[in-house]
Scaffold this motif. Structure first.
Motif, PDB file in Angstrom:
ATOM      1  N   SER A 142       0.881  -1.182   0.000  1.00  0.00           N
ATOM      2  CA  SER A 142       0.000   0.000   0.000  1.00  0.00           C
ATOM      3  C   SER A 142       0.912   1.223   0.000  1.00  0.00           C
ATOM      4  O   SER A 142       2.098   1.112   0.355  1.00  0.00           O
ATOM      5  CB  SER A 142      -0.842  -0.008   1.284  1.00  0.00           C
ATOM      6  OG  SER A 142      -1.350   1.284   1.577  1.00  0.00           O
ATOM      7  N   MET A 159      -2.120   8.571   9.700  1.00  0.00           N
ATOM      8  CA  MET A 159      -2.705   8.803  11.016  1.00  0.00           C
ATOM      9  C   MET A 159      -3.550   7.614  11.482  1.00  0.00           C
ATOM     10  O   MET A 159      -4.278   7.030  10.672  1.00  0.00           O
ATOM     11  CB  MET A 159      -3.646  10.009  10.843  1.00  0.00           C
ATOM     12  CG  MET A 159      -3.673  10.997  11.978  1.00  0.00           C
ATOM     13  SD  MET A 159      -4.995  12.177  11.640  1.00  0.00           S
ATOM     14  CE  MET A 159      -4.366  13.023  10.198  1.00  0.00           C
ATOM     15  N   SER A 212      -3.019   4.636  12.057  1.00  0.00           N
ATOM     16  CA  SER A 212      -2.857   3.443  11.214  1.00  0.00           C
ATOM     17  C   SER A 212      -1.528   2.740  11.489  1.00  0.00           C
ATOM     18  O   SER A 212      -0.923   2.177  10.576  1.00  0.00           O
ATOM     19  CB  SER A 212      -2.891   3.856   9.734  1.00  0.00           C
ATOM     20  OG  SER A 212      -4.005   4.646   9.454  1.00  0.00           O
ATOM     21  N   TYR A 268      -1.326  -1.124  10.657  1.00  0.00           N
ATOM     22  CA  TYR A 268      -1.493  -1.324   9.203  1.00  0.00           C
ATOM     23  C   TYR A 268      -0.214  -0.909   8.482  1.00  0.00           C
ATOM     24  O   TYR A 268       0.312  -1.634   7.637  1.00  0.00           O
ATOM     25  CB  TYR A 268      -2.700  -0.517   8.688  1.00  0.00           C
ATOM     26  CG  TYR A 268      -3.014  -0.747   7.218  1.00  0.00           C
ATOM     27  CD1 TYR A 268      -3.692  -1.888   6.815  1.00  0.00           C
ATOM     28  CD2 TYR A 268      -2.618   0.170   6.238  1.00  0.00           C
ATOM     29  CE1 TYR A 268      -3.978  -2.116   5.467  1.00  0.00           C
ATOM     30  CE2 TYR A 268      -2.890  -0.040   4.897  1.00  0.00           C
ATOM     31  CZ  TYR A 268      -3.586  -1.188   4.515  1.00  0.00           C
ATOM     32  OH  TYR A 268      -3.866  -1.402   3.177  1.00  0.00           O
ATOM     33  N   ALA A 304      -2.600   3.350  -4.038  1.00  0.00           N
ATOM     34  CA  ALA A 304      -3.224   4.448  -3.291  1.00  0.00           C
ATOM     35  C   ALA A 304      -4.683   4.024  -3.025  1.00  0.00           C
ATOM     36  O   ALA A 304      -5.056   2.888  -3.317  1.00  0.00           O
ATOM     37  CB  ALA A 304      -3.153   5.724  -4.123  1.00  0.00           C
ATOM     38  N   PHE A 305      -5.490   4.935  -2.486  1.00  0.00           N
ATOM     39  CA  PHE A 305      -6.876   4.592  -2.136  1.00  0.00           C
ATOM     40  C   PHE A 305      -7.638   4.081  -3.361  1.00  0.00           C
ATOM     41  O   PHE A 305      -7.691   4.746  -4.399  1.00  0.00           O
ATOM     42  CB  PHE A 305      -7.599   5.823  -1.580  1.00  0.00           C
ATOM     43  CG  PHE A 305      -7.062   6.290  -0.251  1.00  0.00           C
ATOM     44  CD1 PHE A 305      -7.477   5.689   0.931  1.00  0.00           C
ATOM     45  CD2 PHE A 305      -6.130   7.311  -0.180  1.00  0.00           C
ATOM     46  CE1 PHE A 305      -6.973   6.110   2.160  1.00  0.00           C
ATOM     47  CE2 PHE A 305      -5.620   7.745   1.045  1.00  0.00           C
ATOM     48  CZ  PHE A 305      -6.048   7.138   2.220  1.00  0.00           C
ATOM     49  N   GLU A 321     -11.418  12.896   6.931  1.00  0.00           N
ATOM     50  CA  GLU A 321      -9.999  12.992   6.538  1.00  0.00           C
ATOM     51  C   GLU A 321      -9.683  12.038   5.380  1.00  0.00           C
ATOM     52  O   GLU A 321      -8.906  12.381   4.478  1.00  0.00           O
ATOM     53  CB  GLU A 321      -9.089  12.682   7.737  1.00  0.00           C
ATOM     54  CG  GLU A 321      -9.099  13.721   8.830  1.00  0.00           C
ATOM     55  CD  GLU A 321     -10.244  13.527   9.828  1.00  0.00           C
ATOM     56  OE1 GLU A 321     -11.191  12.757   9.524  1.00  0.00           O
ATOM     57  OE2 GLU A 321     -10.197  14.153  10.894  1.00  0.00           O
ATOM     58  N   GLY A 379      -8.249  13.134   1.912  1.00  0.00           N
ATOM     59  CA  GLY A 379      -7.035  12.507   1.375  1.00  0.00           C
ATOM     60  C   GLY A 379      -7.256  12.005  -0.045  1.00  0.00           C
ATOM     61  O   GLY A 379      -6.395  12.186  -0.923  1.00  0.00           O
ATOM     62  N   LYS A 400      -7.454  14.978  -2.390  1.00  0.00           N
ATOM     63  CA  LYS A 400      -6.114  15.545  -2.619  1.00  0.00           C
ATOM     64  C   LYS A 400      -5.292  14.688  -3.570  1.00  0.00           C
ATOM     65  O   LYS A 400      -4.410  15.176  -4.271  1.00  0.00           O
ATOM     66  CB  LYS A 400      -5.350  15.683  -1.293  1.00  0.00           C
ATOM     67  CG  LYS A 400      -5.788  16.871  -0.468  1.00  0.00           C
ATOM     68  CD  LYS A 400      -4.895  16.987   0.760  1.00  0.00           C
ATOM     69  CE  LYS A 400      -5.228  18.241   1.549  1.00  0.00           C
ATOM     70  NZ  LYS A 400      -4.473  18.317   2.810  1.00  0.00           N
TER      71      LYS A 400
HETATM   72  C1  LIG Z   1      -4.246   3.498   0.446  1.00  0.00           C
HETATM   73  C2  LIG Z   1      -4.218   3.801   1.790  1.00  0.00           C
HETATM   74  C3  LIG Z   1      -4.193   2.613   2.688  1.00  0.00           C
HETATM   75  O1  LIG Z   1      -3.978   1.468   2.278  1.00  0.00           O
HETATM   76  C4  LIG Z   1      -4.358   2.889   4.063  1.00  0.00           C
HETATM   77  C5  LIG Z   1      -4.492   4.106   4.575  1.00  0.00           C
HETATM   78  C6  LIG Z   1      -4.609   4.229   5.975  1.00  0.00           C
HETATM   79  C7  LIG Z   1      -5.080   5.258   6.679  1.00  0.00           C
HETATM   80  C8  LIG Z   1      -5.606   6.468   6.123  1.00  0.00           C
HETATM   81  C9  LIG Z   1      -5.916   7.525   7.156  1.00  0.00           C
HETATM   82  O2  LIG Z   1      -4.878   7.700   8.081  1.00  0.00           O
HETATM   83  C10 LIG Z   1      -6.195   8.739   6.310  1.00  0.00           C
HETATM   84  C11 LIG Z   1      -5.754   9.941   6.504  1.00  0.00           C
HETATM   85  C12 LIG Z   1      -6.006  10.921   5.518  1.00  0.00           C
HETATM   86  C13 LIG Z   1      -5.504  12.162   5.591  1.00  0.00           C
HETATM   87  C14 LIG Z   1      -5.616  13.001   4.463  1.00  0.00           C
HETATM   88  C15 LIG Z   1      -5.271  14.209   4.323  1.00  0.00           C
HETATM   89  C16 LIG Z   1      -5.031  15.143   5.454  1.00  0.00           C
HETATM   90  O3  LIG Z   1      -4.006  15.972   5.049  1.00  0.00           O
HETATM   91  C17 LIG Z   1      -6.376  15.763   5.641  1.00  0.00           C
HETATM   92  C18 LIG Z   1      -6.387  16.845   6.642  1.00  0.00           C
HETATM   93  C19 LIG Z   1      -7.845  16.996   7.077  1.00  0.00           C
HETATM   94  C20 LIG Z   1      -8.279  18.410   7.195  1.00  0.00           C
HETATM   95  O4  LIG Z   1      -7.810  19.090   8.097  1.00  0.00           O
HETATM   96  O5  LIG Z   1      -9.103  18.789   6.363  1.00  0.00           O
END
Ligand SMILES: CCC(=O)/C=C/C=C\C[C@@H](O)/C=C/C=C/C=C\[C@@H](O)CCCC(=O)O
Ligand SMILES: NC(=O)C1=CN([C@@H]2O[C@H](COP(=O)(O)OP(=O)(O)OC[C@H]3O[C@@H](n4cnc5c(N)ncnc54)[C@H](O)[C@@H]3O)[C@@H](O)[C@H]2O)C=CC1
Length: 254
Positions: A140, A148, A150, A153, A186-187, A205, A209, A212
């Motif tokens: 991943s 965050m 995670s 994982y 990615a997602f 979030e 993400g 973005k």
């Molecule tokens: C592909 C991803 C995967 O396998 C696992 C991802 C695991 C966790 C994702 C989680 O921690 C997501 C976080 C997303 C954050 C995204 C962007 C931040 O910069 C958003 C800030 C939010 C805000 O203040 O608006």
């Protein structure tokens, strides 16, 4: 140079739905025979029926298998070798997101991926009567960066990258004629996104993400990157699949 998958046998763990089903479908489209291993019996049988209708009864198989159960996984791989044919492609894809049940997550995402790689290596290596082949392990972007809420994982997916790259450096790899590859999506648009939101509590979030990152990947986009790696990547290939396409790390590939 592109390899041919026509008539080759592939195993995809966690292939009943999501990315695994996408990988199974693209292997079938290239003429491979595919065995799906999955813990979900109903979903597995449903997927088997649909894929057999599309690609023929003799080309698709489903075995219910919990990849965290060592004996079940070993016995299933031995049965496939005896009843279906010689393995050429192993895709260790089964994975979950559950920070609360983190030991189970390590067992699936990391331990079973290692076991699947070792079992496949024994079946495919040329000095053991195999024909060589390719092992592609699914990590991943959380296997290359920090996320965050995670922690476990990320640890499991960093483990997938470290293990696969190191397997590729094994001094016997050339003798075995096996390529070890690792893909970091990615997602992507599967049930895992709901599990990430529920487990981390980061509903907004995760959506931010994804926005973005230019949007969520379709299963087809990930499967296209996967197939490109299977067909053309050198041993040790490590690539991210994102909305920018397939990008190899460390400038090690074309
Ligand atoms: C592909 C991803 C995967 O396998 C696992 C991802 C695991 C966790 C994702 C989680 O921690 C997501 C976080 C997303 C954050 C995204 C962007 C931040 O910069 C958003 C800030 C939010 C805000 O203040 O608006
Ligand atoms: N969807 C996404 O955004 C991303 C997914 N990934 C990885 O891709 C892989 C596939 O995930 P998705 O298709 O998204 O999730 P999914 O939840 O749709 O599919 C996972 C499959 O694995 C199977 N599975 C779970 N535990 C198992 C076990 N013990 N034994 C056998 N099969 C088991 C499930 O039954 C299911 O069919 C996972 O390794 C995941 O970590 C990586 C990056 C992004």
């Amino acid at each position: 140079m592109e390899i041919s998958l026509s008539g080759k046998l592939a195993v995809v763990t966690g292939g009943s739905r999501g990315l695994g089903r996408g990988f199974a479908t693209s292997l079938l489209e290239k003429g491979a025979k595919v065995v799906i291993l999955d813990i979900g019996k109903e979903e597995g049988e449903e997927t088997l029926k649909k894929l057999q209708e599309q690609f023929g009864k003799d080309n698709v198989y489903f075995y219910r298998c919990d990849v965290t159960d060592r004996k079940q996984f070993e016995d299933t791989m031995a049965t496939i070798d005896k009843d279906v044919g010689r393995l050429s492609v192993m895709v260790n894809n089964a994975g979950i997101f559950n920070e609360q049940d983190w030991e189970k997550m390590i067992s699936i995402n990391l331990v079973a991926m290692i076991r699947g790689t070792k079992l496949a290596t024994d079946l495919m290596k040329k000095d053991n009567g195999g024909d060589g082949g390719v092992v592609l392990n699914i990590s991943s972007i959380a296997g290359l960066g920090w996320y965050m809420n995670s922690e476990v994982y990320c640890a499991s997916k960093f483990g997938v990258v470290g293990f696969t790259k190191s397997m590729a450096l094994n001094s016997d790899t050339l003798k075995w004629d096996i390529r070890y590859l690792c893909m970091c999506p990615a997602f992507a648009d599967t049930a895992l996104i709901g599990a990430i939101k529920e487990s981390t509590g980061l509903h907004k979030e995760v959506d931010t993400g994804i926005e973005k990152a230019g949007g969520i990947l379709s299963v087809q986009e990930v499967a296209d990157g996967f197939m490109k790696m299977i067909l053309t990547s050198d041993n040790g290939g490590l690539a991210v699949i994102s909305k920018m396409g397939l990008t190899y790390k460390q400038d090690e590939q074309k």
